[in-house]
Every structure is written in C-alpha cells, then in structure tokens.
Design a protein around this motif. Structure first.
Motif, PDB file in Angstrom:
ATOM      1  N   ASP A  38       0.829  -1.204   0.000  1.00  0.00           N
ATOM      2  CA  ASP A  38       0.000   0.000   0.000  1.00  0.00           C
ATOM      3  C   ASP A  38       0.866   1.258   0.000  1.00  0.00           C
ATOM      4  O   ASP A  38       0.558   2.237  -0.691  1.00  0.00           O
ATOM      5  N   GLN A  39       1.938   1.234   0.775  1.00  0.00           N
ATOM      6  CA  GLN A  39       2.801   2.405   0.852  1.00  0.00           C
ATOM      7  C   GLN A  39       3.423   2.728  -0.499  1.00  0.00           C
ATOM      8  O   GLN A  39       3.485   3.892  -0.914  1.00  0.00           O
ATOM      9  N   PHE A  40       3.868   1.685  -1.207  1.00  0.00           N
ATOM     10  CA  PHE A  40       4.493   1.920  -2.504  1.00  0.00           C
ATOM     11  C   PHE A  40       3.468   2.431  -3.507  1.00  0.00           C
ATOM     12  O   PHE A  40       3.745   3.355  -4.271  1.00  0.00           O
ATOM     13  N   PHE A  41       2.285   1.821  -3.501  1.00  0.00           N
ATOM     14  CA  PHE A  41       1.224   2.282  -4.404  1.00  0.00           C
ATOM     15  C   PHE A  41       0.927   3.761  -4.175  1.00  0.00           C
ATOM     16  O   PHE A  41       0.836   4.551  -5.134  1.00  0.00           O
ATOM     17  N   LYS A  42       0.780   4.163  -2.931  1.00  0.00           N
ATOM     18  CA  LYS A  42       0.423   5.549  -2.623  1.00  0.00           C
ATOM     19  C   LYS A  42       1.559   6.507  -2.970  1.00  0.00           C
ATOM     20  O   LYS A  42       1.319   7.613  -3.484  1.00  0.00           O
ATOM     21  N   LYS A  43       2.789   6.059  -2.738  1.00  0.00           N
ATOM     22  CA  LYS A  43       3.923   6.949  -3.006  1.00  0.00           C
ATOM     23  C   LYS A  43       4.141   7.115  -4.507  1.00  0.00           C
ATOM     24  O   LYS A  43       4.390   8.232  -4.988  1.00  0.00           O
ATOM     25  N   LEU A  44       4.043   6.011  -5.275  1.00  0.00           N
ATOM     26  CA  LEU A  44       4.178   6.128  -6.722  1.00  0.00           C
ATOM     27  C   LEU A  44       3.021   6.947  -7.293  1.00  0.00           C
ATOM     28  O   LEU A  44       3.207   7.780  -8.187  1.00  0.00           O
ATOM     29  N   SER A  45       1.815   6.737  -6.763  1.00  0.00           N
ATOM     30  CA  SER A  45       0.632   7.469  -7.239  1.00  0.00           C
ATOM     31  C   SER A  45       0.761   8.968  -6.987  1.00  0.00           C
ATOM     32  O   SER A  45       0.177   9.774  -7.725  1.00  0.00           O
ATOM     33  N   SER A  46       1.492   9.333  -5.932  1.00  0.00           N
ATOM     34  CA  SER A  46       1.660  10.762  -5.636  1.00  0.00           C
ATOM     35  C   SER A  46       2.538  11.449  -6.675  1.00  0.00           C
ATOM     36  O   SER A  46       2.501  12.679  -6.810  1.00  0.00           O
ATOM     37  N   ARG A  47       3.332  10.656  -7.408  1.00  0.00           N
ATOM     38  CA  ARG A  47       4.187  11.207  -8.452  1.00  0.00           C
ATOM     39  C   ARG A  47       3.546  11.114  -9.834  1.00  0.00           C
ATOM     40  O   ARG A  47       3.698  12.013 -10.656  1.00  0.00           O
ATOM     41  N   LYS A  48       2.849  10.015 -10.078  1.00  0.00           N
ATOM     42  CA  LYS A  48       2.144   9.835 -11.350  1.00  0.00           C
ATOM     43  C   LYS A  48       1.023   8.836 -11.120  1.00  0.00           C
ATOM     44  O   LYS A  48       1.221   7.803 -10.462  1.00  0.00           O
ATOM     45  N   ARG A  49      -0.131   9.110 -11.670  1.00  0.00           N
ATOM     46  CA  ARG A  49      -1.324   8.317 -11.369  1.00  0.00           C
ATOM     47  C   ARG A  49      -1.127   6.835 -11.717  1.00  0.00           C
ATOM     48  O   ARG A  49      -0.691   6.478 -12.816  1.00  0.00           O
ATOM     49  N   VAL A  50      -1.477   5.984 -10.751  1.00  0.00           N
ATOM     50  CA  VAL A  50      -1.525   4.537 -10.946  1.00  0.00           C
ATOM     51  C   VAL A  50      -2.989   4.122 -10.853  1.00  0.00           C
ATOM     52  O   VAL A  50      -3.667   4.447  -9.876  1.00  0.00           O
ATOM     53  N   ASP A  51      -3.494   3.416 -11.845  1.00  0.00           N
ATOM     54  CA  ASP A  51      -4.905   3.016 -11.869  1.00  0.00           C
ATOM     55  C   ASP A  51      -5.089   1.709 -11.106  1.00  0.00           C
ATOM     56  O   ASP A  51      -4.500   0.682 -11.448  1.00  0.00           O
ATOM     57  N   SER A  52      -5.938   1.764 -10.085  1.00  0.00           N
ATOM     58  CA  SER A  52      -6.229   0.583  -9.277  1.00  0.00           C
ATOM     59  C   SER A  52      -7.587   0.015  -9.686  1.00  0.00           C
ATOM     60  O   SER A  52      -8.612   0.682  -9.585  1.00  0.00           O
ATOM     61  N   TRP A  53      -7.596  -1.267 -10.104  1.00  0.00           N
ATOM     62  CA  TRP A  53      -8.799  -1.897 -10.641  1.00  0.00           C
ATOM     63  C   TRP A  53      -9.398  -2.949  -9.707  1.00  0.00           C
ATOM     64  O   TRP A  53     -10.476  -3.475  -9.972  1.00  0.00           O
ATOM     65  N   GLY A  54      -8.706  -3.302  -8.653  1.00  0.00           N
ATOM     66  CA  GLY A  54      -9.208  -4.321  -7.739  1.00  0.00           C
ATOM     67  C   GLY A  54     -10.111  -3.733  -6.667  1.00  0.00           C
ATOM     68  O   GLY A  54     -10.369  -2.526  -6.634  1.00  0.00           O
ATOM     69  N   ARG A  55     -10.572  -4.592  -5.766  1.00  0.00           N
ATOM     70  CA  ARG A  55     -11.423  -4.113  -4.671  1.00  0.00           C
ATOM     71  C   ARG A  55     -10.633  -3.227  -3.720  1.00  0.00           C
ATOM     72  O   ARG A  55     -11.186  -2.335  -3.092  1.00  0.00           O
ATOM     73  N   HIS A  56      -9.330  -3.494  -3.611  1.00  0.00           N
ATOM     74  CA  HIS A  56      -8.500  -2.780  -2.642  1.00  0.00           C
ATOM     75  C   HIS A  56      -7.948  -1.490  -3.258  1.00  0.00           C
ATOM     76  O   HIS A  56      -7.355  -1.507  -4.334  1.00  0.00           O
ATOM     77  N   LEU A  57      -8.196  -0.377  -2.567  1.00  0.00           N
ATOM     78  CA  LEU A  57      -7.694   0.933  -2.988  1.00  0.00           C
ATOM     79  C   LEU A  57      -8.132   1.292  -4.409  1.00  0.00           C
ATOM     80  O   LEU A  57      -7.397   1.950  -5.144  1.00  0.00           O
ATOM     81  N   ASN A  58      -9.333   0.904  -4.778  1.00  0.00           N
ATOM     82  CA  ASN A  58      -9.812   1.145  -6.139  1.00  0.00           C
ATOM     83  C   ASN A  58      -9.978   2.636  -6.397  1.00  0.00           C
ATOM     84  O   ASN A  58     -10.577   3.356  -5.607  1.00  0.00           O
ATOM     85  N   ASN A  59      -9.425   3.099  -7.513  1.00  0.00           N
ATOM     86  CA  ASN A  59      -9.601   4.495  -7.902  1.00  0.00           C
ATOM     87  C   ASN A  59     -10.041   4.634  -9.356  1.00  0.00           C
ATOM     88  O   ASN A  59     -10.117   5.735  -9.889  1.00  0.00           O
ATOM     89  N   SER A  60     -10.312   3.500  -9.998  1.00  0.00           N
ATOM     90  CA  SER A  60     -10.669   3.512 -11.414  1.00  0.00           C
ATOM     91  C   SER A  60     -12.159   3.761 -11.637  1.00  0.00           C
ATOM     92  O   SER A  60     -12.586   4.087 -12.743  1.00  0.00           O
ATOM     93  N   GLY A  61     -12.939   3.580 -10.563  1.00  0.00           N
ATOM     94  CA  GLY A  61     -14.382   3.693 -10.699  1.00  0.00           C
ATOM     95  C   GLY A  61     -15.020   2.444 -11.270  1.00  0.00           C
ATOM     96  O   GLY A  61     -16.227   2.374 -11.441  1.00  0.00           O
ATOM     97  N   THR A  62     -14.184   1.443 -11.576  1.00  0.00           N
ATOM     98  CA  THR A  62     -14.670   0.190 -12.152  1.00  0.00           C
ATOM     99  C   THR A  62     -13.983  -0.976 -11.460  1.00  0.00           C
ATOM    100  O   THR A  62     -12.774  -0.946 -11.239  1.00  0.00           O
ATOM    101  N   LEU A  63     -14.764  -1.992 -11.127  1.00  0.00           N
ATOM    102  CA  LEU A  63     -14.200  -3.215 -10.569  1.00  0.00           C
ATOM    103  C   LEU A  63     -14.181  -4.292 -11.644  1.00  0.00           C
ATOM    104  O   LEU A  63     -15.114  -4.392 -12.451  1.00  0.00           O
ATOM    105  N   LEU A  64     -13.138  -5.094 -11.666  1.00  0.00           N
ATOM    106  CA  LEU A  64     -13.160  -6.246 -12.555  1.00  0.00           C
ATOM    107  C   LEU A  64     -14.333  -7.118 -12.162  1.00  0.00           C
ATOM    108  O   LEU A  64     -14.516  -7.449 -10.989  1.00  0.00           O
TER     109      LEU A  64
END
Length: 259
Positions: free
Chosen positions: A139-165
């Motif tokens: 989670d820490q790496f996802f949030k830190k990388l996302s703070s520099r450039k958007r990372v799209d999260s598609w799973g249930r956890h930390l989803n930010n895509s607005g869409t779940l698989l």
C-alpha cells in the motif's frame, strides 16, 4: 502398487499449482489413489493438517505441499514441497514458480492481447489487488508512486478507477485481469510479503501481457526470472530511488522497448 491420498487439494480446485502437482505425482510415480494409502499429500491449511494427524497412522509417509507463505512443517511431515529457496536437504523439493500459472494459455496465447507495436501508447501503470491484508509495503508503494504519477487501481483494494473487474469473463478472471494489464506499460506485481524463493502468478501474468512488472516480494527473484525483463524493487536501496528510476524509464522509449 503403492497408494496415495490427497488431503485438502479439493479446497484448491481453482489453484493450478495443486492440479499440476497432483497430476505429476500420479503420472510420474505410478501411485494410485486410495482411502487407506501408503503416502498422504496434504496442503498447509489447519483442517488438512488436523485430518492428517487424526486420520492417518504414523506409519503413513506424510508429504506437505506448502503452497503459501508460512513455516515449513518438518515436525509432522516427512517431506515438504514448496516454493522457498532452501539449502540442500533431502527432505525438501522446490517447485518452479511458473507452475503457479493456472492455464497454459498464459504462456502461449498471443491473440487475446495487443502487440508490442502499441506499447509506447499505453497508460502508465496498473494495480490490481483484492486482498488488502498484506505487508504494509504494498500500500505504501502504491500511494507513493501514485503521488508522483497516477496509478490506476482496478481491484477491490484501494480502487480508484471507478470500475471493478467483474470476474465474469468466459476465459476466467485471469484473462480479464490480463486484458486490463495489457493497456499499461507497467503493472505492480507486489506480493503479500517478503519470502526468499516465493513468487506468485502476479509477475507472470503482467509480463505475459507485454507490460513491465514492478516486482517486490522475493529478493532472490533473479534465480527464476530475467532481471532485464522485470523491474525488481529489491535492486534499489530505498523506495524513492526506485520511483525515480521508474519515472525515468517511463520517459525513455528506447529503454522501455528494450526491456
């Protein structure tokens, strides 16, 4: 002929590594399945361990398939099969992590995913995780990388895509996940924890779609996989240095294509 029973394998019918191991044992050894076996092979979950100890006499040869992170139980089992990289011992055998891949089409299918020609036009990075119970590093790496450039999260956890698989693809969830990964240059293939030798399907599915897996979890990953093809976070002294290297790589089309 000698006989064998498999305990707990029916709980993992959707786990390809169990199917592979059972098939190998039956095909290569000549053993036949029996309710009163000479050999019992069990998974590491508590119910299976309890059943082996309760239902099979001590004279039965006991083999543990330690398919997830956890201690190797040599106290209750004569032999252990697992993923960990251990010093040489006649009581342990390591399966290659590629055997975690559920469907051989993971390694052979090409028509389901875009070709390399479209690679430089892809989005930056995907993150597909359903299980939020893992080492805090993920989670820490996802949030830190996302703070520099958007990372799209598609799973249930930390989803930010607005869409779940939706997990309803006729090909199975793995292909649905890989179709999403095929839209990106990078995909975060970060394991639930750190364990030498332990690699799950994440890095394989990401690489199969032509993207670059950002890998963390097994510091010995170079024993099994080509470090020139994946981005191993274990090669860096700290997270900030790794993120800078990822962003620099993303800007360098020649290095991206070479990788």
């Amino acid at each position: 002929p000698a006989s064998v029973a498999f305990v707990g394998f029916d709980r993992h019918e959707d786990n390809y590594s169990h199917l592979v191991l059972k098939d190998i044992i039956l095909r290569k050894t000549g053993l036949v399945e029996s309710v009163s076996p000479d050999i019992v092979v069990a998974t590491e979950d508590f119910d299976s361990l309890r059943k082996v100890i309760r239902d099979y006499p001590p004279s039965t040869l006991r083999i543990l398939f330690n398919c997830e992170l956890g201690s190797l139980n040599f106290n209750n089992f004569d032999y252990v099969i697992g993923w960990e990289d251990l010093p040489d011992t006649q009581r342990y055998a390591r399966m290659h992590p590629a055997l975690r891949i559920r469907n051989s089409r993971f390694l052979t299918a090409e028509d389901a995913f875009p070709t390399k020609d479209d690679f430089l036009n892809r989005e930056f990075c995907s993150f597909i995780v359903s299980n939020g119970v893992a080492h805090h590093f993920r989670d820490q790496f996802f949030k830190k990388l996302s703070s520099r450039k958007r990372v799209d999260s598609w799973g249930r956890h930390l989803n930010n895509s607005g869409t779940l698989l939706n997990k309803v693809s006729p090909e199975g969830f793995e292909f649905e996940k890989m179709e999403v990964e095929s839209r990106y240059k990078f995909s975060m293939a970060i394991e639930n924890g750190v364990y030498p030798g332990h690699i799950t399907e994440k890095v394989f599915s990401a690489a199969k779609t032509g993207c670059i897996p950002i890998f963390w979890g097994n510091p010995l990953v170079g024993l099994d996989l080509n470090l020139k093809r994946i981005f191993s976070l274990h090669e860096f002294d700290n997270v900030d240095a790794a993120i800078e290297a990822i962003l620099e790589l993303e800007r360098d089309s020649a290095k991206l294509e070479a990788m």
